[in-house]
Design a protein around this motif. Structure first.
Motif, mmCIF file in Angstrom:
data_model
loop_
_atom_site.group_PDB
_atom_site.id
_atom_site.type_symbol
_atom_site.label_atom_id
_atom_site.label_comp_id
_atom_site.label_asym_id
_atom_site.label_seq_id
_atom_site.Cartn_x
_atom_site.Cartn_y
_atom_site.Cartn_z
ATOM 1 N N THR A 137 0.805 -1.137 -0.287
ATOM 2 C CA THR A 137 0.227 -0.436 -0.302
ATOM 3 C C THR A 137 0.723 0.951 0.057
ATOM 4 N N ALA A 138 0.269 2.444 -0.786
ATOM 5 C CA ALA A 138 1.120 3.594 -0.620
ATOM 6 C C ALA A 138 -0.032 4.412 -0.617
ATOM 7 N N SER A 139 0.288 5.380 -0.100
ATOM 8 C CA SER A 139 -0.346 7.205 -0.358
ATOM 9 C C SER A 139 0.481 8.048 -1.024
ATOM 10 N N ILE A 140 -0.538 9.622 -0.942
ATOM 11 C CA ILE A 140 0.063 10.149 -2.138
ATOM 12 C C ILE A 140 -0.263 11.953 -1.599
ATOM 13 N N ILE A 141 0.456 12.538 -1.090
ATOM 14 C CA ILE A 141 0.701 13.311 -0.472
ATOM 15 C C ILE A 141 0.798 14.629 -1.407
ATOM 16 N N ALA A 142 0.472 15.466 -1.781
ATOM 17 C CA ALA A 142 0.035 16.966 -3.064
ATOM 18 C C ALA A 142 0.611 18.206 -1.982
ATOM 19 N N VAL A 156 5.090 6.139 1.175
ATOM 20 C CA VAL A 156 3.981 7.678 1.001
ATOM 21 C C VAL A 156 4.962 7.923 -0.187
ATOM 22 N N PHE A 157 4.467 8.461 -0.913
ATOM 23 C CA PHE A 157 5.534 9.789 -2.073
ATOM 24 C C PHE A 157 4.747 11.343 -1.938
ATOM 25 N N LYS A 168 14.987 9.757 -0.854
ATOM 26 C CA LYS A 168 14.198 8.940 0.263
ATOM 27 C C LYS A 168 14.264 8.858 2.086
ATOM 28 N N CYS A 169 13.522 9.364 2.366
ATOM 29 C CA CYS A 169 13.904 9.571 4.108
ATOM 30 C C CYS A 169 13.004 8.246 4.757
ATOM 31 N N GLN A 170 13.692 6.830 4.994
ATOM 32 C CA GLN A 170 13.280 5.369 5.530
ATOM 33 C C GLN A 170 11.962 5.361 4.396
ATOM 34 N N ASN A 171 10.178 5.250 4.394
ATOM 35 C CA ASN A 171 9.904 5.169 3.715
ATOM 36 C C ASN A 171 8.626 5.609 3.267
ATOM 37 N N VAL A 172 9.322 7.623 2.980
ATOM 38 C CA VAL A 172 8.788 8.127 2.471
ATOM 39 C C VAL A 172 9.246 8.775 1.063
ATOM 40 N N MET A 173 9.059 9.120 0.200
ATOM 41 C CA MET A 173 9.887 9.408 -1.336
ATOM 42 C C MET A 173 9.371 10.327 -0.864
ATOM 43 N N ILE A 174 10.468 11.403 -1.265
ATOM 44 C CA ILE A 174 10.139 12.832 -2.138
ATOM 45 C C ILE A 174 10.473 13.178 -3.647
ATOM 46 N N LEU A 175 9.683 14.064 -4.373
ATOM 47 C CA LEU A 175 9.606 13.453 -5.791
ATOM 48 C C LEU A 175 9.511 14.425 -5.720
ATOM 49 N N THR A 176 10.342 15.764 -7.129
ATOM 50 C CA THR A 176 10.563 16.894 -7.418
ATOM 51 C C THR A 176 9.478 17.400 -8.474
ATOM 52 N N ALA A 177 9.262 16.310 -9.252
ATOM 53 C CA ALA A 177 8.141 16.625 -9.725
ATOM 54 C C ALA A 177 7.720 17.825 -10.204
ATOM 55 N N THR A 178 7.368 18.839 -11.053
ATOM 56 C CA THR A 178 5.585 19.263 -11.047
ATOM 57 C C THR A 178 5.576 19.614 -11.791
ATOM 58 N N ASN A 179 5.260 18.338 -12.821
ATOM 59 C CA ASN A 179 4.461 18.491 -14.150
ATOM 60 C C ASN A 179 4.919 16.676 -14.656
ATOM 61 N N VAL A 180 3.853 16.640 -15.294
ATOM 62 C CA VAL A 180 3.521 15.645 -15.824
ATOM 63 C C VAL A 180 4.912 14.623 -16.202
#
Length: 590
Positions: A321-326, A382-383, A455-467
């Motif tokens: 399972t994953a969750s997404i945070i914007a 978590v993304f 990546k901070c343990q199970n949190v993935m920080i994405l830098t994407a600002t568009n598709v």
């Protein structure tokens, strides 16, 4: 328990650092060390003969004459911490924990220089009438272990003899040894060679009281903010001896049971099958210094959901399972439409992951921290995206740090990437963009990315600002997964959609029965418009189970029509979508 090591008490066999792998002796030593890049060549043998006893004055002089501005800053900050500790505590109230490793070797020489400068500030002579340097007065403690490398023991005893250290040898575990030491001596503070990234460094400051349940003392960490490269720059610029294991490819030394040479430093010889290793200071990425530590095997993540299925022969049908945070006020204001979240959902489902939650939060550290803290404990990953950068509103990384209860700390490797990306605007001792959550951060490198993923343990920080940027980051992430096992790739979901003209009331009872009969499937229903048809969805990882559920629902829905229509004729349109094939069936019932 206290033992003062003198020259005649050192071990009979002295272990000196072995010669590094051969290279051109014409390499300019000062250029090699002044470079901001990782060291590319071994230190020539011509220079290694100068690695001898160094006086306190020589250490200070070598740093001040160096062209390495970063190291000068690190050195001055460490000396300040040492002098501050010596102002707060008497020499009898402080101790130094020495273990023969590279970090504690650096700290030893910093303490010697710091004590010399501390005494000089008080206008006290550090040289006696005969011209001999006064002995190092700070109590040194060494926790000797049967599982320690012989080279570590030999180097520790040689160093104690060479610098006339007053060394206590403790053959107990660390906690018990400290309890005995502090009970017998008035020690109030201990200098430690802890650096950011060490497992024990999380939550520590330069002055940190001991943890609850431990003997009370102040932990003093002068090199807490030093990087791997800073350590080696100091050792090489000051030309002090270090343990010979570091010339044999060891980059982080624990016990003989959990430490091997770092495979990243291995280089093959065409005419010799024997493995050869470059010296530790040639490791290009300091974040990988612990790659030589043998990892214990781990089991499958316990938080993975089996979803009621009993698959005993493969992990492919496990559901992670994953969750997404914007993060973005502009999304909440309605100024910008978020497309990244929905595409990320599809990407995750394509590798068999279930998305349990999507959230949008404000550009506020506490809001981000609350959302991350809530979701990281209930999901395998978590993304989070948005709010990454130098602006006042870019608070995502700080929010993640707060969620884990750690501080933000400077990261030299990340700063190097930023410098290449945006130039010298990134530099500075307090560069906030180069600060990452302390002790929990892993940089994920890929040649297609100008800046690594965070990546901070199970949190993935994405830098994407568009598709488009998300597509690139996802492609890199899946490539890293195939080589490093970053994300578990499981069997993708099978899905069916049934479209019917049944009313909600007519479909409610059959759907309820099907859900109870097939608990391993996700069965839902929605309408794209209030007047439009009802769309029923089946999701799961068992193709046959989904087919059975769809057939069972069709039978129950037909029975419901016969019971409730009272002679009316309804047309039911079923659209089966499975593995890209569409089958349409029209049924007349009256």
């Amino acid at each position: 328990m206290r033992r003062a090591w003198r020259g005649d008490q050192s071990p009979a066999t002295k272990t000196m650092p072995r010669e590094p792998i051969s290279c051109s002796s014409s390499t300019p030593f000062r250029d090699l060390l002044a470079s901001s890049e990782p060291f590319d060549e071994p230190v020539p043998l011509a220079f290694r003969r100068f690695y001898r006893y160094k006086s306190k004055m020589e250490i200070d002089k070598a740093i001040k004459e160096s062209d390495d501005r970063r190291l000068k800053t690190k050195y001055n900050n460490a000396i300040y911490v040492i002098q501050r500790a010596l102002a707060l505590y008497s020499v009898e109230e402080v101790a130094f924990s020495f273990n023969g490793g590279k970090d504690s070797t650096v700290l030893l020489h910093l303490l010697r220089a710091g004590y010399y400068l501390h005494k000089a500030e008080k206008n006290l002579s550090t040289i006696d009438s005969g011209g001999a340097e006064i002995e190092f007065p700070i109590r040194t403690i060494y926790f000797e272990s049967l599982s320690a490398f012989p080279e570590i023991n030999s180097f520790t005893y040689d160093t104690a003899s060479q610098y006339k250290l007053q060394m206590d040898i403790i053959r107990l575990d660390f906690k018990s040894g400290l309890e005995a030491l502090l009970k017998a001596n008035p020690i109030r503070a201990i200098f430690l060679g802890v650096r950011i990234g060490d497992p024990t460094a999380v939550g520590q400051e330069q002055f940190s009281p001991s943890s609850p349940g431990w003997p009370p003392f102040m932990r003093v960490n002068p090199i807490l903010d030093w990087s791997y490269r800073d350590i080696w720059a100091f050792l090489l610029i000051c030309k002090v001896q270090y343990c010979s294991l570091y010339d044999q490819g060891y980059t982080s030394i624990g016990s003989i049971h959990d430490t091997v040479p770092n495979a990243l430093l291995c280089h093959s010889q065409s005419n010799n099958s024997e493995e050869k290793y470059k010296p530790a200071y040639l490791l290009r990425d300091g974040r990988l210094e612990r790659a030589g530590r043998v990892k214990k095997s781990t089991s499958q993540p316990l938080s993975a959901v089996s979803n009621g299925l009993k698959y005993g022969d493969s992990h492919l049908k496990i559901i992670f399972t994953a969750s997404i945070i914007a993060v973005g006020d502009e999304i909440l204001f309605g100024t910008v439409e978020d497309r990244i979240g929905s595409i990320l959902c599809r990407k995750l489902r394509s590798i068999g992951w279930a998305v349990s939650h999507i959230a949008v939060t404000r550009n506020d550290i506490d809001s981000v921290a609350d959302e991350v803290e809530r979701l990281k404990s209930t999901n395998d990953m978590v993304f989070i995206y948005g709010g990454v950068g130098p602006l006042l509103s870019d608070v995502t990384v700080a929010g993640v740090a707060k969620a884990f209860g750690v501080r933000m700390a400077p990261d030299e490797e990340f700063e190097e990437y930023l410098r290449h990306l945006i130039g010298e605007k990134c530099t500075g001792d307090r560069n906030e963009m180069a600060q990452l959550p302390e002790g929990i951060t892993e940089l994920l490198h890929h040649e297609k990315l100008s800046v690594p993923l965070i990546k901070c343990q199970n949190v993935m920080i994405l830098t994407a600002t568009n598709v488009a940027e998300l597509e690139r980051e996802w492609d890199c992430l899946t490539e890293l997964t195939s080589s490093d096992g970053l994300l578990a790739i499981t069997e993708p979901f099978v899905s069916k959609r049934l479209v019917t003209t049944l009313s909600d009331m007519e479909a409610a009872e059959p759907l309820s029965k099907i859900c109870s009969e097939f608990p391993d499937l996700y069965i839902g229903a929605y309408r794209e418009s209030r007047a439009g048809p009802l769309i029923i969805t089946f999701e799961g990882k068992d193709k046959s189970s989904i087919g059975d559920a769809a057939e069972a629902l069709r039978g129950l829905s037909t029975m419901a029509l016969i019971k409730g229509c009272a002679g009316e004729v309804n047309i039911i349109l079923w659209s089966y979508i499975l593995w890209g094939r569409v089958l349409t069936l029209a049924i007349d019932k009256g």
